[in-house]
Design a protein around this motif. Structure first.
Motif, PDB file in Angstrom:
ATOM      1  N   GLY A 164      82.683  63.139  31.518  1.00 13.18           N
ATOM      2  CA  GLY A 164      83.205  63.710  30.288  1.00 13.18           C
ATOM      3  C   GLY A 164      83.421  62.670  29.197  1.00 13.18           C
ATOM      4  N   HIS A 165      83.503  63.139  27.957  1.00  6.78           N
ATOM      5  CA  HIS A 165      83.563  62.242  26.805  1.00  6.78           C
ATOM      6  C   HIS A 165      85.007  61.919  26.419  1.00  6.78           C
ATOM      7  N   PHE A 166      85.237  60.635  26.148  1.00  6.32           N
ATOM      8  CA  PHE A 166      86.548  60.157  25.710  1.00  6.32           C
ATOM      9  C   PHE A 166      86.642  60.185  24.180  1.00  6.32           C
ATOM     10  N   PRO A 167      87.871  60.233  23.649  1.00  5.89           N
ATOM     11  CA  PRO A 167      88.040  59.994  22.217  1.00  5.89           C
ATOM     12  C   PRO A 167      87.633  58.573  21.857  1.00  5.89           C
ATOM     13  N   ALA A 168      87.377  58.366  20.593  1.00  9.48           N
ATOM     14  CA  ALA A 168      86.962  57.041  20.114  1.00  9.48           C
ATOM     15  C   ALA A 168      87.998  55.992  20.485  1.00  9.48           C
ATOM     16  N   GLY A 169      87.526  54.887  21.021  1.00 13.38           N
ATOM     17  CA  GLY A 169      88.391  53.765  21.334  1.00 13.38           C
ATOM     18  C   GLY A 169      89.043  53.807  22.696  1.00 13.38           C
ATOM     19  N   VAL A 170      88.872  54.881  23.451  1.00 14.33           N
ATOM     20  CA  VAL A 170      89.491  55.004  24.773  1.00 14.33           C
ATOM     21  C   VAL A 170      88.498  54.547  25.829  1.00 14.33           C
ATOM     22  N   GLY A 171      88.959  53.667  26.743  1.00 10.02           N
ATOM     23  CA  GLY A 171      88.070  53.148  27.765  1.00 10.02           C
ATOM     24  C   GLY A 171      88.270  53.754  29.136  1.00 10.02           C
ATOM     25  N   SER A 172      89.502  54.110  29.480  1.00  7.32           N
ATOM     26  CA  SER A 172      89.787  54.668  30.793  1.00  7.32           C
ATOM     27  C   SER A 172      90.965  55.626  30.690  1.00  7.32           C
ATOM     28  N   ALA A 173      91.064  56.554  31.627  1.00 15.96           N
ATOM     29  CA  ALA A 173      92.096  57.579  31.535  1.00 15.96           C
ATOM     30  C   ALA A 173      92.370  58.188  32.898  1.00 15.96           C
TER      31      ALA A 173
END
Length: 242
Positions: A164-173
């Motif tokens: 899935g796609h992360f918001p801009a600037g996010v590397g891990s979640a």
């Protein structure tokens, strides 16, 4: 970098009950409308917008496409008390490129192609910053029917999957467990929180699908994006869509 591995899916109940709940609950019974000192923001009193004559609400008989016939802009959550509204995201229509700017650059070309090939109708957005420095952005993306919205959520955004796609600037979640308690009939949601190491800000976000509409809510704050206002914002926006 770590990627998410599971999805949070919340659904069930009756749509009519949700609509009634927003308009009839006491102020202190609705998340976000209470004035306690637990970190919740003070939102204006919420109500569902009026519909054109003789058209059904989503999730009701005669509306198999689960279409929101109300003005999409009126389904956007208003800014809470004391917030400064982003003049570029003031509750009106926004472009596809503006919506895609919320995602990582590597994802934008594929997402734009998916939107070009889908039955996209329009996008509405609102953003604000509260005195504690939390920046909130809400984008509502409406398609021709629930089938197109679900396809975009599952196959383009890949919401809830390891790709899935992360918001801009996010590397891990990781999955944001605060969203587990957000239960609104006939909607699904996938909530996440950015994990360390991150920059000066942390971001939380959620994808919601409610009938013909896919929502993206992001909250970012220096140091840490707080749990309570994020859960509260997600719950109220989800109620308006449900």
């Amino acid at each position: 970098m770590a990627r998410w591995t599971a999805a949070v899916v919340v659904c069930g109940g009756l749509g009519a009950g949700t609509a009634l709940g927003i308009t009839s609950m006491e102020r202190t019974d609705v998340p976000g409308l209470a004035t306690g000192s637990d970190g919740r923001w003070e939102y204006p009193k919420l109500s569902l917008p009026a519909l054109p004559q003789d058209v059904p609400r989503p999730y009701t008989d005669g509306n198999e496409g689960e279409i929101h016939f109300a003005d999409l802009r009126k389904l956007l959550l208003p800014a809470p008390a004391g917030a400064t509204v982003d003049p570029k995201l003031n509750g009106g229509w926004v472009s596809v490129d503006e919506y895609l700017s919320q995602y990582d650059k590597d994802a934008r070309v594929a997402l734009k192609q998916a939107l070009d090939e889908s039955a996209l109708r329009h996008i509405a957005a609102r953003g604000w910053t509260t005195p504690d420095g939390t920046t909130t952005r809400i984008h509502l993306v409406r398609f021709k029917s629930v089938a197109f919205a679900e396809d975009f959520k599952d196959n383009a955004l890949e919401a809830g999957s390891s790709d899935g796609h992360f918001p801009a600037g996010v590397g891990s979640a990781v999955i944001d467990e605060s969203t587990f308690d957000v239960r609104v009939p006939f909607t699904v949601l996938y909530g996440y929180a950015e994990t360390k190491p991150f920059g000066p800000e942390q971001t939380r976000w959620v994808h919601i699908q409610a009938g013909d509409t896919v929502a993206l809510i992001t909250q970012s704050r220096k140091g840490e994006a707080l749990t309570v206002p994020f859960q509260q914002t997600v719950a109220l926006q989800n109620q308006l869509l449900g």
